[in-house]
Design a protein around this motif. Sequence first.
Motif, PDB file in Angstrom:
ATOM      1  N   PHE A  84       0.573  -1.414  -0.090  1.00 33.66           N
ATOM      2  CA  PHE A  84       0.495  -0.324  -0.158  1.00 33.66           C
ATOM      3  C   PHE A  84       1.204   1.296   0.378  1.00 33.66           C
ATOM      4  N   GLY A  85       0.173   2.187  -0.283  1.00 36.74           N
ATOM      5  CA  GLY A  85       1.035   3.341  -0.766  1.00 36.74           C
ATOM      6  C   GLY A  85      -0.086   4.627  -0.247  1.00 36.74           C
ATOM      7  N   TRP A  86       0.440   5.498   0.068  1.00 33.78           N
ATOM      8  CA  TRP A  86      -0.588   7.367   0.603  1.00 33.78           C
ATOM      9  C   TRP A  86      -1.036   8.189  -0.357  1.00 33.78           C
ATOM     10  N   ASN A  87      -1.601   8.948   0.015  1.00 31.44           N
ATOM     11  CA  ASN A  87      -1.871   9.571  -1.171  1.00 31.44           C
ATOM     12  C   ASN A  87      -1.460  11.343  -0.480  1.00 31.44           C
ATOM     13  N   TYR A  88      -0.257  11.396  -0.575  1.00 31.78           N
ATOM     14  CA  TYR A  88       0.253  12.428   0.406  1.00 31.78           C
ATOM     15  C   TYR A  88      -0.278  13.761   0.091  1.00 31.78           C
ATOM     16  N   SER A 138      -5.065   7.919   7.366  1.00 33.87           N
ATOM     17  CA  SER A 138      -6.210   8.024   7.855  1.00 33.87           C
ATOM     18  C   SER A 138      -6.298   6.625   6.367  1.00 33.87           C
ATOM     19  N   GLU A 139      -8.162   6.202   6.210  1.00 32.44           N
ATOM     20  CA  GLU A 139      -8.249   5.374   5.451  1.00 32.44           C
ATOM     21  C   GLU A 139      -8.356   5.979   4.291  1.00 32.44           C
ATOM     22  N   GLU A 140      -9.010   7.261   4.175  1.00 30.97           N
ATOM     23  CA  GLU A 140      -8.848   7.536   2.959  1.00 30.97           C
ATOM     24  C   GLU A 140      -7.616   8.002   2.347  1.00 30.97           C
ATOM     25  N   ALA A 141      -6.644   8.080   2.907  1.00 33.30           N
ATOM     26  CA  ALA A 141      -5.448   8.535   2.538  1.00 33.30           C
ATOM     27  C   ALA A 141      -4.516   7.376   1.684  1.00 33.30           C
ATOM     28  N   LEU A 142      -5.205   6.366   2.680  1.00 31.36           N
ATOM     29  CA  LEU A 142      -4.389   4.968   2.453  1.00 31.36           C
ATOM     30  C   LEU A 142      -4.411   4.431   0.786  1.00 31.36           C
ATOM     31  N   VAL A 143      -3.805   4.240  -0.127  1.00 30.62           N
ATOM     32  CA  VAL A 143      -3.674   3.369  -1.188  1.00 30.62           C
ATOM     33  C   VAL A 143      -3.223   2.706  -1.313  1.00 30.62           C
ATOM     34  N   PRO A 144      -4.456   1.258  -1.521  1.00 23.82           N
ATOM     35  CA  PRO A 144      -4.162  -0.212  -1.467  1.00 23.82           C
ATOM     36  C   PRO A 144      -2.984  -0.556  -2.608  1.00 23.82           C
ATOM     37  N   GLY A 145      -2.809  -1.054  -2.840  1.00 20.60           N
ATOM     38  CA  GLY A 145      -1.769  -2.087  -3.849  1.00 20.60           C
ATOM     39  C   GLY A 145      -2.465  -3.119  -4.802  1.00 20.60           C
ATOM     40  N   PRO A 146      -2.450  -3.780  -5.514  1.00 20.14           N
ATOM     41  CA  PRO A 146      -2.901  -5.103  -5.666  1.00 20.14           C
ATOM     42  C   PRO A 146      -2.627  -5.909  -5.215  1.00 20.14           C
TER      43      PRO A 146
END
Length: 365
Positions: free
Chosen positions: A123-127, A136-144
């Motif tokens: 996972f990454g983050w929406n900076y 936050s969960e909204e800022a989390l960018v899940p990977g495949p």
Amino acid sequence: MTKESQILRERKENLYKDELDALQKNDKGLKPENWYLSPRAVLQFIKGGGEIGGVNITPKYIGNSHLVETAIATLATDRALLLTGVPGTAKSWLAEHLSAAVSGKTSHLIQGSSATAEEDLLFGWNYASLIAKGPSEEALVPGPVYRAMEAGAICRIEELSRIPAMIQDNLLSLLSEKVIVVPELQLEVRARKGFNIIATSNDKDKGTYPLSDALKRRFNTVRMPFPDTLEEEVDIVSFKLQSDTVQFSDEVELSRKEIERVVQVYRELRSGQTLDGKQKISTTESVLSTAEAISTLEHCIYMAGFFGNSKVGARELAATLPGSIVKNPDKDEKPWMDYKRLVLAKREEWKDLYDELGGDERMKA
Ligand SMILES: Nc1ncnc2c1ncn2[C@@H]1O[C@H](COP(=O)(O)OP(=O)(O)OP(=O)(O)O)[C@@H](O)[C@H]1O
Ligand SMILES: [Mg+2]
């Protein structure tokens, strides 16, 4: 189906929607939780054959059924599946079709490369969001892998041995514990049943980032072979060239004899001896796979359709064969020149091809 579609390479679950739906409707086999089809129906989808609910099930992978059964059964176990072999042995092809049949989707995919980073895998983050609001969960960018774990689906990792060892190591605990931890959110993502990984790894990349023993242990490895016989390989090539994805295959005549010639040249240069086993020859460094034979003949079909007399013959073969065989001039040129001189020049029934390749004149030059 693809002929009407404007998409160059349709997802397999869309391309074979009719087949998958028909198999699912009529599926009476034992089904692991969250699988789209039962293992028996997955096998039928991959191997093809038979009509289900009025829909013809076309073959996808042509070859050893045992190998496909092993691959499917692995996906129901705790271990992940690793498809290895030389380039062009349908590793990615099988992985993609397995994913479509087992999970009903092929969207969870990592194209491994030396640039693959941890966030591509987990996972990454929406900076912007991270800076504005903190983790936050909204800022989390899940990977495949993360998304596949949540969905209980297959995640494909292409070219695993091109991913740096440090990044590969993330898979160790992930494959044992089946959990991703996000410490910033004190979050644990536990994989739903049905989650598994299919990785592919090319023998030619062995030295790039070798898999650690610990990682190998978490995979069941299936080696993809070349077709056993000339007939089997010609059948694969011929089947693939008749598929809807090859344009003009209906308009251009391609005889089995021409397919056999290309496949025979490849098999001989690959094995280092003529088909009858009587003459030893040197092998090329470039891998002359079934996939290579398919693209060479597809090229021939276009040449014959665009510039020739709509019939693939020695002229088209001579125009495409050298380029497909000699990929690395330092290593491949000599075996190819030797092959022409020692094998093709003496094969009376292939005189047309030898002449189109430049024949004696070229040999002297
Ligand atoms: N036994 C086979 N049955 C069906 N298709 C095959 C077979 N062998 C090769 N092919 C065809 O070869 C093509 C290329 O295969 P693919 O890209 O999956 O190879 P690969 O093993 O992943 O190669 P690489 O290591 O270069 O990634 C596919 O279009 C596939 O249909
Ligand atoms: Mg591949």
